[in-house]
Design a protein around this motif. Structure first.
Motif, mmCIF file in Angstrom:
data_model
loop_
_atom_site.group_PDB
_atom_site.id
_atom_site.type_symbol
_atom_site.label_atom_id
_atom_site.label_comp_id
_atom_site.label_asym_id
_atom_site.label_seq_id
_atom_site.Cartn_x
_atom_site.Cartn_y
_atom_site.Cartn_z
ATOM 1 N N ARG A 126 -8.070 1.235 -3.739
ATOM 2 C CA ARG A 126 -7.872 1.319 -2.295
ATOM 3 C C ARG A 126 -8.305 0.004 -1.638
ATOM 4 O O ARG A 126 -8.641 -0.029 -0.457
ATOM 5 C CB ARG A 126 -8.640 2.506 -1.725
ATOM 6 C CG ARG A 126 -8.224 3.834 -2.389
ATOM 7 C CD ARG A 126 -8.942 5.016 -1.783
ATOM 8 N NE ARG A 126 -8.448 5.323 -0.446
ATOM 9 C CZ ARG A 126 -7.498 6.208 -0.196
ATOM 10 N NH1 ARG A 126 -6.950 6.882 -1.184
ATOM 11 N NH2 ARG A 126 -7.114 6.425 1.031
ATOM 12 N N CYS A 167 -3.228 0.733 -3.375
ATOM 13 C CA CYS A 167 -2.385 -0.445 -3.613
ATOM 14 C C CYS A 167 -1.436 -0.160 -4.777
ATOM 15 O O CYS A 167 -1.865 0.226 -5.862
ATOM 16 C CB CYS A 167 -3.282 -1.648 -3.916
ATOM 17 S SG CYS A 167 -2.368 -3.124 -4.353
ATOM 18 N N ALA A 203 -4.352 -6.547 2.986
ATOM 19 C CA ALA A 203 -4.433 -5.078 3.016
ATOM 20 C C ALA A 203 -4.485 -4.561 4.455
ATOM 21 O O ALA A 203 -3.806 -3.585 4.806
ATOM 22 C CB ALA A 203 -5.653 -4.597 2.223
ATOM 23 N N LEU A 211 0.844 -1.194 0.000
ATOM 24 C CA LEU A 211 0.000 0.000 0.000
ATOM 25 C C LEU A 211 0.879 1.244 0.000
ATOM 26 O O LEU A 211 1.900 1.294 0.697
ATOM 27 C CB LEU A 211 -0.894 0.031 1.244
ATOM 28 C CG LEU A 211 -1.912 -1.104 1.390
ATOM 29 C CD1 LEU A 211 -2.699 -0.921 2.688
ATOM 30 C CD2 LEU A 211 -2.863 -1.180 0.201
#
Ligand SMILES: Cc1cc2nc3c(=O)[nH]c(=O)nc-3n(C[C@H](O)[C@H](O)[C@H](O)COP(=O)(O)OP(=O)(O)OC[C@H]3O[C@@H](n4cnc5c(N)ncnc54)[C@H](O)[C@@H]3O)c2cc1C
Ligand code: FES
Ligand code: FES
Lengths: 168, 288
Positions: free
Chosen positions: B236, B208, B282, B202
């Motif tokens: 995102r 990303c 994430a 990220l």
């Protein structure tokens, strides 16, 4: 094919035996060394009846070749009691009737002892996951888990706490 | 099987010489695939070459910008390595999923790769983090990306006489993390019906910037999915991007029908797992 000569340590004492090169450690223990406490259930790594310690790690002895233990250290169910004095796990298995036919019991005791040495105060979930590779066709597992948790409680001096919560 | 000769070489060169001189000799690592296959009559090796006495094949180390896992290191030892757990939690999760506690004490990373089962748990996790196989042969060492290592069920890119020495994982960059998920019908002791591994990076604003998505058990080999990665990069990692990851994974899957799952079920579930693994990766990356 010539048999192989293997020197090793079994339950803290030096031992030597002759074996076929492709013989399993399980067969060598039972047939060459007459240590018949370690059981064969499946011979495919699925049941845990053949559990032993190899250099301090829990392994299925059917998945180990006998010559592999040259110079290594093997721990079997025969080394768990101190002479006539049962290990607390063995005592608790009797008290909780955590065995019926008994074929799975040596594997469960060896595996549970390894658990308590690594994690002296396991939760029920931790104990069940650790022992998921030990199969029992008789008890339904519940009594086994109770016996293990009760042993932990006794060895930790917190007895009483574990015996109630182990249902299911 | 009883009379098959056994040898335990002490070095890579000795093992390579033994393997090179006998095409039917078989490397013995943890034996949890090989011994079952030989007992089942599927394989008949001419010799066991036990590689667990070769120091180069044993242990986990973090050296410079990479993590090195010796091919003959058992799953339990890999999972217990605190730095590996922290750096590549998805790879740690995948190793921890192999078999029972007992199997964990034997099953090696090299064996999982070299057995080349389409359902091998570590393969998608290793592909996701961009791992390389270090292979030794009579001509020296070479590297093979994990996604190119298995070439079909039970088939690898290893030439006759070659030995897998180690797996090298690049140390993850800042705000980079991985995750691996698998589906089995029970909670322990089964073979993956579907597996999915994701690693992603990220940027400071949560976008990303890099991603790798790999799926297992839904094709003859684990697959690296360019399209699923492209769905993540620039996003995102929101619901929209995750839905596109799932669709890409479902579209890429070429599963078989068997008692563990139908084609339709596997295709559906691989999308769900790829999406969930991306979301977990994430979250982890965000915390770094
Ligand atoms: C009860 C049970 C449960 C299992 N559960 C799972 C699971 O959940 N997930 C999963 O992925 N797998 C599972 N397996 C399969 C197996 O345990 C794994 O694939 C394991 O990682 C194999 O490693 P090993 O060291 O035992 O390999 P071995 O059996 O020793 O070797 C496997 C193959 O690779 C070759 N080989 C090994 N190392 C090398 C090397 N360094 N260089 C070249 N060739 C090599 C061998 O010659 C052999 O052909 C399970 C197996 C059992 C018995
Ligand atoms: S006999 Fe070894 S695991 Fe069943
Ligand atoms: S007591 Fe019979 S298998 Fe467990």
């Amino acid at each position: 094919m010539a048999r192989m000569h293997v020197e090793t340590t079994i339950n803290g004492e030096s031992a030597e035996f002759l074996c076929q090169p492709g013989e399993s450690l399980l067969d060598a223990l039972r047939n060459e060394l007459n240590l018949t406490g370690t059981k064969e259930g499946c011979n495919t790594g699925d049941c845990g009846a053949c559990s032993v310690m190899l250099d301090g790690r829990l392994v299925p002895s059917c998945m180990v070749l006998a010559p592999e233990v040259e110079g290594r250290s093997v721990g079997t169910i025969e080394g768990v009691a101190q002479g006539d004095e049962l290990h607390p796990l063995q005592q608790k298995f009797l008290e909780h009737a955590a065995l019926q036919c008994g074929i799975c019991t040596p594997g469960f005791i060896v595996a549970a002892k390894a658990l308590l040495e690594k994690n002296p105060d396991p939760t029920e979930e931790e104990a069940r996951y650790w022992l998921a590779g030990n199969l029992c066709r008789c008890t339904g597992y519940d009594k086994i888990i109770r016996a293990v948790l009760d042993t932990a409680a006794e060895m930790n001096g917190t007895n009483g706490a574990a015996t109630n919560g182990a249902a299911g | 099987m009883q009379s098959i000769p056994y040898q335990a070489p002490a070095s890579v060169s000795e093992a390579v010489a033994l393997l090179g001189s006998d095409a039917e000799a078989r490397v013995l690592a943890g034996g949890t695939d090989l011994l079952v296959q030989v007992r089942g009559g599927v394989r008949k090796p001419s010799a066991w070459i036990d590689v667990k006495r070769i120091p180069d094949l044993l242990g986990v180390s973090v050296e410079g910008d990479s993590i090195r896992i010796g091919a003959a290191t058992p799953a339990a030892v890999i999972f217990e390595h605190p730095e590996l757990q922290r750096l590549v939690p998805g790879v740690a999760e995948a190793t921890d999923l192999i078999g029972s506690t007992q199997i964990q004490g034997r099953a090696t990373l090299g064996g999982n790769l070299c057995n080349a089962s389409p359902a091998a748990d570590t393969t998608p996790a290793l592909i996701a983090v961009g791992a390389q196989c270090i292979v030794a042969g009579s001509g020296g060492e070479r590297e093979i990306a994990v996604e190119a290592f298995a070439t079909g069920p039970g088939q690898t890119a290893l030439a006759q006489g070659e030995l897998l020495v180690a797996v090298r994982i690049p140390k993850p960059a800042a705000r980079t993390a991985d995750a691996y998920l698998r589906l089995i019908p029970r909670t322990e002791m089964d073979i993956a019906v579907v597996g999915a591994g994701v690693a992603l990076t990220l940027g400071d604003d949560g976008t990303c910037t890099q991603a790798r998505v790999a799926i297992g058990a839904v094709a003859p080999t684990a697959l690296l999915l360019e399209e699923a990665a492209a769905a993540l990069v620039g996003s995102r990692v929101d619901d929209d991007a995750l839905a596109r990851v799932a669709a890409a994974a479902t579209a890429a899957a070429r599963p078989i029908d068997d008692k563990r799952g139908t084609i339709a079920y596997r295709r559906k579930v691989v999308g769900v797992l790829a999406k969930r693994a991306a979301a977990i990766a994430a979250n982890r990356a965000q915390e770094r």
